[in-house]
Design a protein around this motif. Structure first.
Motif, mmCIF file in Angstrom:
data_model
loop_
_atom_site.group_PDB
_atom_site.id
_atom_site.type_symbol
_atom_site.label_atom_id
_atom_site.label_comp_id
_atom_site.label_asym_id
_atom_site.label_seq_id
_atom_site.Cartn_x
_atom_site.Cartn_y
_atom_site.Cartn_z
ATOM 1 N N SER A 119 0.831 -1.213 0.000
ATOM 2 C CA SER A 119 0.000 0.000 0.000
ATOM 3 C C SER A 119 0.869 1.268 0.000
ATOM 4 N N LEU A 120 2.068 1.172 0.527
ATOM 5 C CA LEU A 120 2.950 2.358 0.500
ATOM 6 C C LEU A 120 3.511 2.589 -0.903
ATOM 7 N N GLY A 121 3.652 1.501 -1.656
ATOM 8 C CA GLY A 121 4.086 1.624 -3.047
ATOM 9 C C GLY A 121 5.565 1.939 -3.214
ATOM 10 N N ASN A 122 5.869 2.602 -4.321
ATOM 11 C CA ASN A 122 7.259 2.801 -4.729
ATOM 12 C C ASN A 122 8.014 3.839 -3.931
ATOM 13 N N GLN A 123 7.308 4.790 -3.408
ATOM 14 C CA GLN A 123 7.994 5.809 -2.616
ATOM 15 C C GLN A 123 7.031 6.451 -1.637
ATOM 16 N N ARG A 124 7.582 6.999 -0.572
ATOM 17 C CA ARG A 124 6.753 7.710 0.413
ATOM 18 C C ARG A 124 7.670 8.688 1.133
ATOM 19 N N PRO A 125 7.115 9.747 1.685
ATOM 20 C CA PRO A 125 7.947 10.633 2.481
ATOM 21 C C PRO A 125 8.200 9.999 3.844
ATOM 22 N N VAL A 126 9.387 10.206 4.403
ATOM 23 C CA VAL A 126 9.653 9.729 5.771
ATOM 24 C C VAL A 126 9.973 10.953 6.631
ATOM 25 N N PRO A 127 9.720 10.865 7.942
ATOM 26 C CA PRO A 127 9.982 12.034 8.781
ATOM 27 C C PRO A 127 11.472 12.368 8.830
ATOM 28 N N ASP A 128 11.755 13.660 8.834
ATOM 29 C CA ASP A 128 13.149 14.104 8.943
ATOM 30 C C ASP A 128 13.562 13.918 10.395
ATOM 31 N N THR A 129 14.431 12.938 10.660
ATOM 32 C CA THR A 129 14.747 12.577 12.046
ATOM 33 C C THR A 129 16.027 13.240 12.542
ATOM 34 N N ARG A 130 16.593 14.137 11.725
ATOM 35 C CA ARG A 130 17.853 14.762 12.141
ATOM 36 C C ARG A 130 17.619 15.789 13.249
ATOM 37 N N ASP A 131 18.608 15.960 14.078
ATOM 38 C CA ASP A 131 18.547 17.038 15.054
ATOM 39 C C ASP A 131 18.531 18.366 14.300
ATOM 40 N N LYS A 132 17.858 19.361 14.882
ATOM 41 C CA LYS A 132 17.728 20.619 14.111
ATOM 42 C C LYS A 132 19.079 21.301 13.890
ATOM 43 N N MET A 133 20.063 20.961 14.741
ATOM 44 C CA MET A 133 21.400 21.534 14.507
ATOM 45 C C MET A 133 22.010 21.045 13.187
ATOM 46 N N CYS A 134 21.565 19.882 12.732
ATOM 47 C CA CYS A 134 22.087 19.341 11.453
ATOM 48 C C CYS A 134 21.679 20.236 10.282
ATOM 49 N N LEU A 135 20.528 20.882 10.429
ATOM 50 C CA LEU A 135 20.014 21.678 9.301
ATOM 51 C C LEU A 135 20.917 22.869 9.011
ATOM 52 N N LYS A 136 21.712 23.251 10.030
ATOM 53 C CA LYS A 136 22.587 24.416 9.839
ATOM 54 C C LYS A 136 23.918 24.025 9.216
ATOM 55 N N LYS A 137 24.196 22.740 9.135
ATOM 56 C CA LYS A 137 25.502 22.290 8.613
ATOM 57 C C LYS A 137 25.604 22.555 7.122
ATOM 58 N N ARG A 138 26.802 22.975 6.714
ATOM 59 C CA ARG A 138 27.052 23.197 5.285
ATOM 60 C C ARG A 138 28.133 22.242 4.837
ATOM 61 N N TYR A 139 28.000 21.696 3.648
ATOM 62 C CA TYR A 139 28.992 20.751 3.121
ATOM 63 C C TYR A 139 29.616 21.330 1.857
ATOM 64 N N PRO A 140 30.867 20.947 1.572
ATOM 65 C CA PRO A 140 31.530 21.491 0.377
ATOM 66 C C PRO A 140 30.692 21.226 -0.879
ATOM 67 N N THR A 141 30.757 22.136 -1.832
ATOM 68 C CA THR A 141 29.970 21.918 -3.054
ATOM 69 C C THR A 141 30.588 20.816 -3.910
ATOM 70 N N ARG A 142 31.934 20.725 -3.814
ATOM 71 C CA ARG A 142 32.574 19.633 -4.570
ATOM 72 C C ARG A 142 32.843 18.471 -3.623
ATOM 73 N N LEU A 143 32.140 17.401 -3.856
ATOM 74 C CA LEU A 143 32.318 16.208 -3.010
ATOM 75 C C LEU A 143 32.684 15.024 -3.900
ATOM 76 N N PRO A 144 33.290 13.986 -3.332
ATOM 77 C CA PRO A 144 33.562 12.790 -4.152
ATOM 78 C C PRO A 144 32.240 12.184 -4.645
ATOM 79 N N SER A 145 32.333 11.355 -5.676
ATOM 80 C CA SER A 145 31.106 10.705 -6.176
ATOM 81 C C SER A 145 30.938 9.351 -5.486
ATOM 82 N N ALA A 146 29.684 8.896 -5.430
ATOM 83 C CA ALA A 146 29.405 7.655 -4.691
ATOM 84 C C ALA A 146 28.752 6.598 -5.565
ATOM 85 N N SER A 147 29.210 5.360 -5.408
ATOM 86 C CA SER A 147 28.513 4.211 -5.993
ATOM 87 C C SER A 147 27.763 3.525 -4.859
ATOM 88 N N ILE A 148 26.457 3.422 -5.016
ATOM 89 C CA ILE A 148 25.654 2.804 -3.957
ATOM 90 C C ILE A 148 25.463 1.335 -4.309
#
Ligand code: UDP
Ligand code: MN
Length: 458
Positions: A119-148
């Motif tokens: 019933s949930l199907g292919n995708q659904r939103p999940v609650p953002d469980t991060r601490d609110k301090m995480c929202l202020k973090k900035r990451y470099p614009t150039r990052l390595p690429s990832a293979s999942i």
């Protein structure tokens, strides 16, 4: 006559299966309601001062079960902290029919509620469980690429598909080199053409590899890694849903230090309700039986300037959800390819990382949900593999402390564990430190647990 016997056997097996599923659900519900009662007891965090209360509430969540034997939540820290007391209640849907044959069939086959998953199907939103301090973090614009790399064996179709689509939806495409799906000889039809057909929508980003025999998750991951071309390998289970800005913290940490191996915090997706719960801040540990446990991280350990976003130094990783520089993974000796099916590879890699010059951290701002499946099939086969894999780990990495393992498992002393000479040679070649060093520097609580035991004997 033969047919009648076969028919009787089939009916017997079916009845037994349904009965065990019914019993399983019954006991699980009992366990849940008992546990709910316990959880409603007054929590000791209210004895803390205001600031610590806030922190404790912030890190409230459900301890994930991945690689942890259910009911075994005790870590190595002697005192109680918030993590055990502030798990939210399971909410079993009163109106859900838990004796529905489709539900029982799904639980037996996949270890999760397939009706809800469908019933949930292919995708659904999940609650953002991060601490609110995480929202202020900035990451470099150039990052390595990832293979999942995502390996699967007989996974439920929708759960697998949600894993892939959550990665596609929540990962900036410039850092997503590819998703590599390794089908470890699944037997279910919907994981073949139907899966390929549906994956067409992600064409260009997805590679599907199918093994020709059941390899087990360790060799399946190695096959996936061998096909990867990204700078960083990120391993996920096939029943995950990633959260917002999950990948950037992992890549940024590895970009800073190529020998840094990082895990997200593993949030819990309940296998009966598929509700998504935040995990409290925990670190990975294990006991002398080599059983993985989540261990308490006290609020005061996160008192520094980074507060609840502080990376957690972790003696061990829980299982298959982590990120590592691809070249470093190869230099470090990948996995022990002679380990079978499932188990112990997480602890073996954790020891190898620490003892051979790397580091292992959990990053609380990266969150990935994982379904705590309750698999009841092929338990003997899995336990046999786990025993074999544990023995390989013990003989390569534990030095004189292997006696501690055998004191607890004397029955395993004379069990064969294959040829370990390549792994012993790897340890020598990498110039790895002793297990004593690991105990002294990374995980002193494990040694303390020995002393505590010895004192109890006197
Ligand atoms: N898996 C696999 N081959 C196997 C066993 C497991 O490809 O023989 C996959 C499985 O489908 C899952 C991942 O490996 O995506 C990790 O397995 P599991 O979820 O059972 O491990 P845990 O959650 O306990 O770490
Ligand atoms: Mn899993």
């Amino acid at each position: 006559m033969r047919n009648v016997t076969v028919l009787c056997l089939l009916c017997g097996t079916l009845t037994l299966g349904i009965l065990s599923a019914l019993l399983y659900v019954h006991f699980h519900r009992d366990h849940v309601s008992n546990w709910q009662k316990k959880s409603q007891a007054p929590a000791s965090i209210w004895k803390l001062d205001k600031k610590l209360q806030q922190q404790a509430i912030h890190s409230a969540g459900q301890i994930p079960l991945s690689r942890q034997i259910p009911g075994q939540h005790e870590g190595h820290r002697p005192n109680k902290d918030q993590t055990k007391e502030w798990r939210p209640f399971f909410k079993l849907d009163e109106n859900f029919n838990y004796s529905d044959p489709e539900f029982l069939h799904g639980i037996l086959l996949y270890g999760l509620n397939t009706i809800i998953s469908k019933s949930l199907g292919n995708q659904r939103p999940v609650p953002d469980t991060r601490d609110k301090m995480c929202l202020k973090k900035r990451y470099p614009t150039r990052l390595p690429s990832a293979s999942i790399v995502i390996c699967f064996h007989n996974e439920e179709f929708n759960t697998l598909f949600r894993t892939v689509s959550s990665v596609m939806n929540l990962t900036p495409h410039q850092i997503l080199e590819e998703i590599i799906l390794v089908d470890d000889m699944s037997e279910f039809d919907d994981l073949k053409e139907k899966l390929d057909y549906h994956l067409e929508m992600f064409r260009g980003k997805i590679k599907v590899i199918r093994t020709t025999k059941r390899e087990g998750l360790i060799r399946a991951r190695l096959i996936g890694a061998a096909h990867a071309s990204g700078d960083v390998l990120v391993f996920l289970d096939s029943h995950c849903e990633v959260n917002r800005v999950w990948l950037e913290p992992l890549l940024a940490a590895i970009a800073k230090d190529r020998k840094m191996v990082v895990c997200p915090m593993v949030d819990s997706i309940d296998h009966l309700t598929l509700n998504y719960y935040p995990a409290p801040i925990v670190r990975g540990a294990f006991d002398w039986h080599l059983r993985f446990v989540w261990d308490t991280v006290f609020s005061y350990e996160m008192d520094g300037p980074e507060g609840p976003t502080t990376p957690i130094r972790s003696p061990a990783m829980s299982g298959g959800i982590f990120a590592i520089n691809r070249h470093y993974f190869n230099e470090l000796g990948q996995y022990d390819k002679d380990m079978n099916l499932w188990g112990a590879e997480n602890l073996e890699l954790s020891l190898r990382i620490w003892m051979c010059g790397g580091q292992l951290f959990i990053l609380p701002c990266s969150r990935v949900g994982h379904v705590d499946r309750h698999i009841v099939q092929n338990v003997t086969q899995v336990l046999r593999a786990l025993r074999y894999n544990n023995l390989r780990l013990v003989h390569v990495w534990l030095d004189e402390y292997k006696e501690q393992f055998f004191l607890r498992r004397p029955d395993l002393k004379s069990i064969p564990y294959g040829n370990i000479s390549e792994r012993v040679e790897l340890r020598r070649r990498l110039g790895c430190k002793s297990f004593q060093w690991y105990l002294d520097t990374v995980f002193p609580e494990l040694e303390t647990s020995l002393e505590m035991k010895a004192n109890n004997f006197h």
